[in-house]
Design a protein around this motif. Structure first.
Motif, PDB file in Angstrom:
ATOM      1  N   PRO A 237       0.818  -1.224   0.000  1.00 40.27           N
ATOM      2  CA  PRO A 237       0.000   0.000   0.000  1.00 40.27           C
ATOM      3  C   PRO A 237       0.848   1.268   0.000  1.00 40.27           C
ATOM      4  N   GLU A 238       0.238   2.348  -0.464  1.00 44.17           N
ATOM      5  CA  GLU A 238       0.851   3.665  -0.333  1.00 44.17           C
ATOM      6  C   GLU A 238       0.809   4.084   1.139  1.00 44.17           C
ATOM      7  N   THR A 239       1.748   4.926   1.527  1.00 41.05           N
ATOM      8  CA  THR A 239       1.816   5.360   2.925  1.00 41.05           C
ATOM      9  C   THR A 239       1.902   6.875   2.994  1.00 41.05           C
ATOM     10  N   LYS A 240       1.578   7.407   4.153  1.00 34.45           N
ATOM     11  CA  LYS A 240       1.650   8.852   4.366  1.00 34.45           C
ATOM     12  C   LYS A 240       2.998   9.282   4.931  1.00 34.45           C
ATOM     13  N   GLY A 241       3.691   8.377   5.586  1.00 27.72           N
ATOM     14  CA  GLY A 241       4.970   8.729   6.184  1.00 27.72           C
ATOM     15  C   GLY A 241       6.124   8.099   5.441  1.00 27.72           C
ATOM     16  N   PRO A 242       7.348   8.514   5.757  1.00 23.54           N
ATOM     17  CA  PRO A 242       8.519   7.946   5.077  1.00 23.54           C
ATOM     18  C   PRO A 242       8.824   6.511   5.485  1.00 23.54           C
TER      19      PRO A 242
END
Length: 730
Positions: A635-640
């Motif tokens: 999945p895509e993530t919001k944090g690094p």
């Protein structure tokens, strides 16, 4: 307290006048190391050895009213020895230990050891008073089949020649329903011991397995001719068989791969009956189906807990490293004593359904494994164990792997018995490579045809029972933990770092051992289970470390495991991998109509983030492993850098069959605006999809193109060549 080399125990007994035929015995289950017992100042007898039971008839010295029973206990006098046999991993072996009485894991280990180096001595096992009336049952041996049983009973008179009558009854422990009774058998009794068999056939008992520990109470009654009870022997028993066929074990006629862990902290607290029930319940609920007692056989309280809760046991003998080092064999008097105590260990354990294996000892021939003199001694103990119990497999030495040339050239011509299975010890992720970078095929080589291969000591390190950090001995003296977690191994560090390492490598290794087994191995026990719980020596405080839950997944009856060893991914990438599914269903069933899904779950919110398409498995036979291809989209993530759980879930028409969870990290993809590391272009030739994607994602070059570069770009291009590239093309 101050250590002492000898001391007294005293007990006052108030006893009424006894009827003429009534007898009272005192029975000791274990005293370390030497004892003398007295009643009212009269010597009852002497005993030597901490692992054998003994008893005295008190009757002739008893008086009506107050009686004084006294027991003097002393240590074996051990001469100091500076002769070290070297390290057995971390145990410093010495002649002081090996050439003296059997001590299990207790007793002196350092080269200059003396009596004050013992871990324990004194009355260390239960003591009881038993009342009998004119005769006694010395021993009873329950030998089950799947539809019947034989009980061999040894008995004798305590009051001269008299007629006796023997009978037996089996009662379901849970329902109290009577399964079977025997017809009474007439027995002429005298002072000499006599043996009779009681047999039942054609019954349909509920069978015992570690998953379903069905028990029956067996009552054997010795009566007088008039029907008065002279003595009674009672034991919970289970109907089950366990045997070797070819290179597999069979439980109740079905192939059975051992999923286990050892050892539990018996030696740290053998006398608290609550401890085995707490720990064995945790092991049972954690899908661990077998343990090894590791260098010290268990007492009745621990074996009863294993019978009732459901845990198979490999009883390991009383002389670990007993023939190690090049100092000659065990002295004759010590060897005779070894056989005496081993006989009692086997007789005590053979009525317990939980006991599946006999293991003669741990690393018995370390550094002298080709000595014919020592093999003759070891073979004698194996043969004695078989004679006392021919219905369970025997492991001659826990770390012995048969070598064909030595066996055929030395052992077989001399009629020496090397047991029923090979047993390896390995230390992945601790003393040797991590299972994330090497697979189990490195350890499973030179298999012996038609002989099971197991591993009873497959270690991944040792969290401290109090702190969760690595056991300090390894950090301070061996520097082992620092290789895995660096400065986080030292006192004062956060134990979560090492506990996570221990969790991850233990789970990965157990999964590999299982899905790579094919038809080559018969089971493994991860080591050391006492380190999987904080305060594991205390029934009220024992709490699982993270490795316990990981092993609950790894040893699930239907095992699931990722093929890839990766636990770090880039957001948005697609991973081509597979899942292995192993069917060790505990009702021995084939499985049909299965659906497999992989999904990412947010570790904080526990919410499902993304799931893969379902894979359908029509049929999976019992004892089989299959590989199911998977494409996992991260999945895509919001944090690094985000921690997630990658979950495999297997279902059928009725619901969940199995699941497993791996902790993973997801990193943001490198931004396109990031400057390339190398001011050049890359040209690839037969690089392959995986490496091509890695080069792109790493942003090493200004751009990446397939094929040879144009002449004008050649001076500022880097050529990346895959292994499959054709030489002519280059």
């Amino acid at each position: 307290t101050e250590r002492a080399e000898d001391g007294w125990y005293q007990l006052h007994l108030d006893v009424p006048a006894l009827p003429r035929r009534r007898r009272i015995f005192i029975e000791f289950e274990g005293v370390a190391m030497k004892s003398k017992a007295f009643l009212n100042g009269k010597l009852l007898g002497e005993h030597i050895g901490m692992f054998s039971r003994f008893a005295y008839d008190l009757t002739s010295h008893l008086k009506a009213g107050r009686n004084t029973l006294a027991v003097f206990v002393s240590m074996e006098k051990i001469p100091s020895s500076t002769l070290s046999l070297g390290q057995a991993v971390t145990v410093n072996l010495t002649a002081s230990k090996i050439l003296t009485l059997s001590k299990g894991m207790f007793g002196p280990l350092s080269p200059d050891a003396n009596n004050r180096s013992y871990d324990l001595h004194g009355i260390w096992q239960p003591v009881k008073l038993t009342v009998r009336d004119g005769a006694m049952i010395d021993d009873a041996w329950f030998v089950p089949s799947l539809d019947g049983a034989r009980v061999q009973v040894a008995m004798r008179s305590l009051d001269g020649a008299q007629p006796g009558r023997l009978r037996a009854r089996w009662t379901d422990v849970k329902t109290k329903a009577v399964l079977a009774t025997t017809e009474p058998v007439d027995v002429p009794l005298d002072d000499a011991q006599v043996t009779r068999d009681l047999t039942i056939r054609g019954v349909q008992p509920k069978l015992w397995t570690p998953a379903a520990p069905n028990l029956y109470r067996l009552d054997v009654t010795l009566e007088s001719a008039s029907g008065a009870v002279l003595d009674r022997w009672t034991h919970n028993v289970g109907f089950r068989t366990f045997e070797v066929r070819g290179n597999r074990f069979f439980l109740n006629g079905k192939p059975y791969w051992l999923r286990g862990a050892n050892q539990l902290p018996y030696g740290k607290n053998s006398w608290d009956p609550a401890l085995p029930r707490a720990l064995i319940r945790l092991m049972h609920d954690g899908n661990q189906r077998l343990t090894r007692t590791h260098a010290t056989p268990w007492n009745e309280a621990w074996l009863r807990a294993a019978d009732e809760i459901g845990l198979g046991v490999s009883i390991e003998g009383i002389r670990p490293w007993g023939l190690a080092g090049k100092i000659g064999g065990t002295p004759p008097d010590m060897f005779a004593h070894w056989l005496m105590e081993n006989e009692d260990v086997v007789k005590r354990g053979r009525n317990h359904p939980s006991v599946l294996l006999w293991t003669i000892g741990n690393e018995m021939l370390l550094r002298d494994d080709k000595s014919l003199e020592k093999w003759k001694l070891l073979s004698d103990v194996v043969k004695q164990t078989r004679r006392l119990d021919p219905f369970r497999p025997v492991i001659a030495d826990s770390t012995y792997h048969r070598e064909a040339e030595f066996y055929n050239g030395m052992l077989k011509p001399n009629n020496l018995d090397d047991g029923d299975a090979d047993d390896i010890h390995r230390y992945r992720g601790w003393y040797s490579d991590s299972p994330f970078v090497i697979d189990t095929r490195a350890d499973i080589r030179n298999l012996t045809p038609d002989r099971p291969l197991i591993g009873q000591e497959m270690s991944t390190g040792y969290p401290d029972l109090d702190t969760g950090l690595p056991v300090l001995r390894y950090t301070r003296d061996l520097v082992t933990p620092q290789a895995w977690v660096g400065q986080d191994a030292y006192p004062g560090s956060d134990p979560a770092v090492f506990l996570e390492h221990n969790r991850a490598v233990t789970k990965r290794w157990a999964e590999q051992l299982r899905f790579q087994r094919g038809d080559r191995t018969a089971g493994f026990m991860l080591f050391s289970a006492e380190c999987w719980f904080s305060h594991s020596y205390d029934a009220r405080r024992a709490t699982p470390y993270p490795v316990y839950r990981a092993m609950r997944d790894a040893w699930s009856p239907v095992g699931l495991a990722l093929e890839t060893g990766r636990r770090r991914f880039y957001a948005g990438e697609e991973v081509e991998t597979a899942a292995f599914i192993t069917n060790d269903d505990e009702q021995f069933r084939d499985l049909d109509g299965l659906t497999l899904r992989a999904l990412f779950v947010d570790e904080q919110t526990k919410q499902e983030v993304v799931a893969t398409a379902a894979a359908v498995i029509d049929h999976l036979p019992y004892y089989a492993t299959m590989r199911q291809a998977l494409r996992i989209r991260v999945p895509e993530t919001k944090g690094p850098r985000v921690t997630m759980n990658l979950v495999l879930r297997l279902t059928d028409r009725k619901g969940l069959v199995s699941r497993t969870l791996d902790r993973v990290e997801v990193f943001a993809n490198p931004s396109a605006s990031v400057q390339p590391v190398i001011a050049a272009r890359a040209a690839t030739v037969s690089l392959g999809q995986g490496l091509r994607r890695f080069v792109n994602d790493a942003r090493l070059f200004q751009d990446v193109n397939d094929g040879m570069p144009p002449d004008m770009d050649a001076p500022r291009s880097v050529l990346l060549v895959g292994a499959a590239a054709a030489l002519k093309e280059l």
